[in-house]
Design an enzyme around this catalytic site. Sequence first.
Site, PDB file in Angstrom:
ATOM      1  N   ASN A   1     -21.012  27.634   9.302  1.00 33.30           N
ATOM      2  CA  ASN A   1     -20.960  29.022   9.746  1.00 33.30           C
ATOM      3  C   ASN A   1     -21.543  29.084  11.154  1.00 33.30           C
ATOM      4  O   ASN A   1     -22.727  28.819  11.349  1.00 33.30           O
ATOM      5  CB  ASN A   1     -21.776  29.877   8.768  1.00 33.30           C
ATOM      6  CG  ASN A   1     -21.673  31.356   9.039  1.00 33.30           C
ATOM      7  OD1 ASN A   1     -21.348  31.776  10.145  1.00 33.30           O
ATOM      8  ND2 ASN A   1     -21.970  32.151   8.033  1.00 33.30           N
TER       9      ASN A   1
ATOM     10  N   SER B   1     -18.318  35.440   4.504  1.00 34.61           N
ATOM     11  CA  SER B   1     -19.064  36.259   3.541  1.00 34.61           C
ATOM     12  C   SER B   1     -18.474  36.240   2.134  1.00 34.61           C
ATOM     13  O   SER B   1     -18.620  37.189   1.370  1.00 34.61           O
ATOM     14  CB  SER B   1     -19.170  37.719   4.023  1.00 34.61           C
ATOM     15  OG  SER B   1     -20.040  37.793   5.126  1.00 34.61           O
TER      16      SER B   1
ATOM     17  N   GLU C   1     -18.688  24.069   4.327  1.00 31.72           N
ATOM     18  CA  GLU C   1     -18.250  24.659   5.593  1.00 31.72           C
ATOM     19  C   GLU C   1     -19.447  24.835   6.517  1.00 31.72           C
ATOM     20  O   GLU C   1     -20.598  24.755   6.081  1.00 31.72           O
ATOM     21  CB  GLU C   1     -17.581  26.006   5.362  1.00 31.72           C
ATOM     22  CG  GLU C   1     -18.489  27.053   4.735  1.00 31.72           C
ATOM     23  CD  GLU C   1     -17.759  28.349   4.427  1.00 31.72           C
ATOM     24  OE1 GLU C   1     -16.586  28.493   4.820  1.00 31.72           O
ATOM     25  OE2 GLU C   1     -18.375  29.218   3.793  1.00 31.72           O
TER      26      GLU C   1
ATOM     27  N   ASP D   1     -23.152  24.848   4.572  1.00 27.07           N
ATOM     28  CA  ASP D   1     -23.318  25.098   3.140  1.00 27.07           C
ATOM     29  C   ASP D   1     -22.858  23.885   2.337  1.00 27.07           C
ATOM     30  O   ASP D   1     -21.861  23.232   2.693  1.00 27.07           O
ATOM     31  CB  ASP D   1     -22.507  26.325   2.713  1.00 27.07           C
ATOM     32  CG  ASP D   1     -23.005  27.604   3.373  1.00 27.07           C
ATOM     33  OD1 ASP D   1     -24.201  27.661   3.720  1.00 27.07           O
ATOM     34  OD2 ASP D   1     -22.201  28.537   3.543  1.00 27.07           O
TER      35      ASP D   1
ATOM     36  N   TYR E   1     -25.926  39.861   0.450  1.00 22.75           N
ATOM     37  CA  TYR E   1     -26.426  40.967   1.260  1.00 22.75           C
ATOM     38  C   TYR E   1     -27.163  42.065   0.503  1.00 22.75           C
ATOM     39  O   TYR E   1     -27.882  42.845   1.124  1.00 22.75           O
ATOM     40  CB  TYR E   1     -25.262  41.578   2.060  1.00 22.75           C
ATOM     41  CG  TYR E   1     -24.585  40.542   2.923  1.00 22.75           C
ATOM     42  CD1 TYR E   1     -25.301  39.865   3.909  1.00 22.75           C
ATOM     43  CD2 TYR E   1     -23.257  40.185   2.735  1.00 22.75           C
ATOM     44  CE1 TYR E   1     -24.704  38.893   4.697  1.00 22.75           C
ATOM     45  CE2 TYR E   1     -22.654  39.219   3.515  1.00 22.75           C
ATOM     46  CZ  TYR E   1     -23.380  38.581   4.492  1.00 22.75           C
ATOM     47  OH  TYR E   1     -22.788  37.612   5.256  1.00 22.75           O
TER      48      TYR E   1
END
Length: 308
Positions: free
Chosen positions: A271, A142, A269, A252, A211
């Site tokens: 996730n 995050s 990376e 990403d 978010y």
Amino acid sequence: MAKRHVAVLMGGFSSERPVSLSSGKACADALEAEGYRVSRVDVGRDVSQVLADLKPDVAFNALHGPFGEDGTIQGILEYLQIPYTHSGVLASALAMNKGQAKIVAEAAGIPVAPSRVMNRFDIGAEHPMAPPYVVKPVCEGSSFGVVIVGEGQAHPPQVIGSSEWRYGDAVMVERFVHGRELTCAVMGDRALGVTEIVPQGHSFYDYDSKYAPGGSKHECPAKVSPIIYQKILTLALKAHQAIGCRGVSRSDFRYDDRHSEDGELIWLEVNTQPGMTPTSLVPELAAAAGLGFGELLSWMVEDASCSR
């Protein structure tokens, strides 16, 4: 025939607890709407006893951050022999460690940015590499703890070596890649599509961009050339397979097309526990591919297993 009993694991005790609670609620609500019997489990240190008493048919892992996506909860579920969603022990631990994941990805032919993993206290007053570069915790999600060091900065940011830093001592120092933020969801053996993320009022895709409502704009599908779009689909699937991911993952990328359309495409990376909040990317990409939220979650539940 009654559908199976699903324990939705959420909350936990990482810094991503609020995101996990939001993901977990959305998933539990949708699975109940699909006809599953759902138990909502706010995960604490007694989770193994709670699950042993509940005896669910499947554990839907909606945890984020350390313990939830680093192989730890996956090991507990293996021990209890409860089939679970997302990636297994090894892939979860590997993907959570950005340095190790990059080694595997690069060996698989996936383009990555030059980087080094080091102790944050070793950074000192001198730049560990020529700016611009990014410093990020090795095992956080995050965008927690991500610091971008610009070309004009005379020395590394002091916060990295300060007592305020709470993201562990191991950090990755990585060359900053200019350009656009792109992401690609993988479901099983299929890459679903590519989204461009445009942060609104933020310099990069940080926690609030991810978010907060209106924190970022999603271009889905991404407006890139068909060649680049296909390349991202291919690389995301390759990363998913090289690291050994199962179920759903999200890779990403950064794409620098300032000088040419071919540009530079860099994998950042993977996730293994992508967010499932109302503003999350994977549900959006699934919808664009013709899969409703309930259908996506039902597929994940039916895909659950041990020894992943």
